[in-house]
Design a protein around this motif. Structure first.
Motif, PDB file in Angstrom:
ATOM      1  N   GLU A  44      63.421  36.965  12.502  1.00 55.34           N
ATOM      2  CA  GLU A  44      62.112  37.021  12.841  1.00 55.34           C
ATOM      3  C   GLU A  44      61.695  38.631  12.614  1.00 55.34           C
ATOM      4  N   GLU A  45      60.233  38.816  12.070  1.00 49.79           N
ATOM      5  CA  GLU A  45      59.783  39.990  12.108  1.00 49.79           C
ATOM      6  C   GLU A  45      59.293  40.619  13.269  1.00 49.79           C
ATOM      7  N   ILE A  46      59.810  41.599  14.101  1.00 48.83           N
ATOM      8  CA  ILE A  46      59.417  41.980  15.433  1.00 48.83           C
ATOM      9  C   ILE A  46      58.771  43.304  15.393  1.00 48.83           C
ATOM     10  N   GLN A  47      57.700  43.451  15.894  1.00 43.72           N
ATOM     11  CA  GLN A  47      57.181  44.792  16.180  1.00 43.72           C
ATOM     12  C   GLN A  47      57.435  45.860  17.338  1.00 43.72           C
ATOM     13  N   LEU A  48      57.765  45.055  18.390  1.00 41.94           N
ATOM     14  CA  LEU A  48      57.945  45.620  19.622  1.00 41.94           C
ATOM     15  C   LEU A  48      58.746  44.951  20.415  1.00 41.94           C
ATOM     16  N   ILE A  49      59.994  45.544  21.023  1.00 38.31           N
ATOM     17  CA  ILE A  49      60.847  44.996  21.895  1.00 38.31           C
ATOM     18  C   ILE A  49      61.018  45.483  23.498  1.00 38.31           C
ATOM     19  N   ILE A  50      61.227  44.700  24.477  1.00 37.66           N
ATOM     20  CA  ILE A  50      61.147  45.232  25.587  1.00 37.66           C
ATOM     21  C   ILE A  50      62.527  44.647  26.214  1.00 37.66           C
ATOM     22  N   ALA A  51      63.232  45.491  26.617  1.00 38.76           N
ATOM     23  CA  ALA A  51      64.610  45.023  27.354  1.00 38.76           C
ATOM     24  C   ALA A  51      65.078  45.473  28.630  1.00 38.76           C
ATOM     25  N   ASP A  52      65.411  44.502  29.510  1.00 37.76           N
ATOM     26  CA  ASP A  52      65.761  45.191  31.020  1.00 37.76           C
ATOM     27  C   ASP A  52      67.071  45.759  30.805  1.00 37.76           C
ATOM     28  N   GLN A  53      67.204  47.053  31.492  1.00 35.12           N
ATOM     29  CA  GLN A  53      68.342  47.631  31.502  1.00 35.12           C
ATOM     30  C   GLN A  53      69.763  46.972  31.993  1.00 35.12           C
ATOM     31  N   ARG A  54      69.494  46.207  33.186  1.00 27.50           N
ATOM     32  CA  ARG A  54      70.725  45.727  33.737  1.00 27.50           C
ATOM     33  C   ARG A  54      70.698  44.311  33.315  1.00 27.50           C
ATOM     34  N   MET A  55      71.670  44.225  32.193  1.00 28.17           N
ATOM     35  CA  MET A  55      71.979  42.914  31.961  1.00 28.17           C
ATOM     36  C   MET A  55      73.593  42.704  31.587  1.00 28.17           C
ATOM     37  N   PRO A  56      74.114  41.584  32.098  1.00 30.52           N
ATOM     38  CA  PRO A  56      75.553  41.313  31.537  1.00 30.52           C
ATOM     39  C   PRO A  56      75.920  41.474  30.330  1.00 30.52           C
ATOM     40  N   GLY A  57      77.033  41.963  29.907  1.00 27.18           N
ATOM     41  CA  GLY A  57      77.535  42.089  28.424  1.00 27.18           C
ATOM     42  C   GLY A  57      77.124  42.890  27.519  1.00 27.18           C
ATOM     43  N   MET A  58      75.820  43.189  27.549  1.00 29.39           N
ATOM     44  CA  MET A  58      75.182  44.362  26.602  1.00 29.39           C
ATOM     45  C   MET A  58      74.059  44.791  27.477  1.00 29.39           C
ATOM     46  N   THR A  59      73.901  45.861  28.008  1.00 33.33           N
ATOM     47  CA  THR A  59      72.772  46.684  28.718  1.00 33.33           C
ATOM     48  C   THR A  59      71.635  46.861  27.781  1.00 33.33           C
ATOM     49  N   GLY A  60      70.664  46.993  28.437  1.00 33.70           N
ATOM     50  CA  GLY A  60      69.294  47.308  27.586  1.00 33.70           C
ATOM     51  C   GLY A  60      69.458  48.564  26.475  1.00 33.70           C
TER      52      GLY A  60
END
Length: 381
Positions: A44-60
């Motif tokens: 997908e062609e994404i312009q903006l990403i918002i990621a939560d910091q506390r996630m299992p496996g791979m942090t934000g």
């Protein structure tokens, strides 16, 4: 089309409110892990990403760091708790986030932050395009400047040639008048002084050569190309003839002109007159160089092998390496006072007419050696 946002959070209860809030203005995609988010980014062609910091496996922060490496044009935001100061620093230093959003997030602040982030992205893209356009314009200007400089050099050279042509056209008529008198005197002297026949023949040959030269000048001034009339001749005899003529030239006073040549070199398809011009110019250059350094000898040789090789050797100051690429250019002279810059350019033109190569080498012990190689004719010639 509306910009596409990617929301990443391992808790669906957090994802759903954000999706509902933003889908009225944007195309919203969701992912519940960093690995899943990377899969979405691949297709997908994404312009903006918002990621939560506390996630299992791979942090934000880890996810946004990967996004920065793989898709630097995507704007990156991170969701983090107010008291998680260390994560904020990592997000800034490693993920190069545009902003971090404190949880629990405010609706109006979320909308404003996303709008500003997307405006910043467009501004950055525009700046990049302007920089690229400016760089291209600079390259184009530099190329155009080089072309103009070459065009200017060509115009200057053409003006010089035109001036030479105009002067030559005016002088040809008067020169021919004098030559006719010389030719007439030569015939008269030959009739009454048979014992001086060889000298008279030399005089007549030079007068004839000068008459032919005036015709060349006239044709050149009128835009005609250089005349080329090859015939089957022995180059060794031409060399001998030129050496005999040079001994009467003022440039060779006090110099020994050494001839290293066989009596006969076989028949070659050559233009005798043009080849004499070439040898005379090379020998005169060698004489000037020898006199400039106090040398007493100039050598000329004619050898036949896979090719006809003519060599003119002097023991003068030589030709510096930085000048060797230019010495065959018209009007370029290494003689500051009395050089016209035409002699070696004539040699190059004559060599080209014969399909030959001409080059300058260092003479052992000091000086310059000019070598002309005429290829042997093919079986079809």
């Amino acid at each position: 089309m509306n910009p596409t946002l990617l929301l990443v959070d391992d808790e669906r209860d957090n994802l759903e409110p954000m999706r509902v809030l933003l889908q009225e203005d944007y195309c919203v995609l969701c992912a519940e892990s960093g690995a899943r988010a990377l899969e979405v980014l691949e297709r997908e062609e994404i312009q903006l990403i918002i990621a939560d910091q506390r996630m299992p496996g791979m942090t934000g922060v880890e996810l946004l760091t990967r996004v920065r490496e793989l898709y630097p044009e995507i704007v990156r935001l991170v969701l983090t708790a107010y008291n998680d100061f260390e994560s904020m620093l990592k997000a800034i230093n490693e993920g190069r986030v545009y902003r971090y959003i404190i949880k629990p997030w405010d609706v109006d602040d979320m909308r404003l932050t996303i709008r500003q982030a997307l405006e910043w992205r467009e501004l950055r893209i525009t700046q990049g395009k302007l920089a690229a356009d400016l760089s291209e314009a600079h390259r184009s200007l530099a190329q155009r400047t080089r072309e103009l400089e070459r065009a200017h050099e060509t115009i200057v050279r053409q003006k010089k040639l035109a001036a030479v042509g105009r002067f030559a056209a005016e002088m040809v008529h008067e020169m021919n008048n004098c030559l006719q008198v010389i030719l007439g005197l030569g015939k008269y002297l030959k009739a009454i002084r048979e014992e001086e026949l060889e000298q008279i023949r030399d005089l007549e040959a030079q007068a004839t050569s000068l008459a032919e030269l005036t015709t060349d000048i006239r044709d050149y001034a009128q835009g005609a190309g250089a005349a080329f009339h090859p015939e089957r001749v022995d180059p060794a005899l031409i060399v001998q003839d030129v050496v005999r003529t040079c001994k009467h030239h003022p440039d060779f006073r006090g110099l020994e002109l050494a001839l290293d040549s066989r009596e006969h070199a076989g028949d070659w398809s050559l233009d005798p007159r043009q080849l004499k011009h070439l040898l005379m110019n090379l020998l005169r250059n060698a004489a000037k160089a020898s006199q400039a350094s106090g040398a007493k000898e100039v050598q000329v040789s004619c050898r036949v092998g896979d090719a006809l090789e003519l060599r003119v050797v002097d023991h003068g100051p030589g030709v510096p390496g930085e000048r060797r690429e230019r010495i065959f250019e018209p009007f370029f002279s290494t003689w500051e006072r009395d050089g016209t810059g035409l002699g070696l350019s004539i040699c190059r033109r004559v060599a080209d007419l014969h399909g030959a190569e001409i080059e300058v080498q260092d003479t052992p012990g000091g000086g310059a050696t000019f070598v002309v190689r005429v290829p042997a004719p093919s079986e079809d010639d």
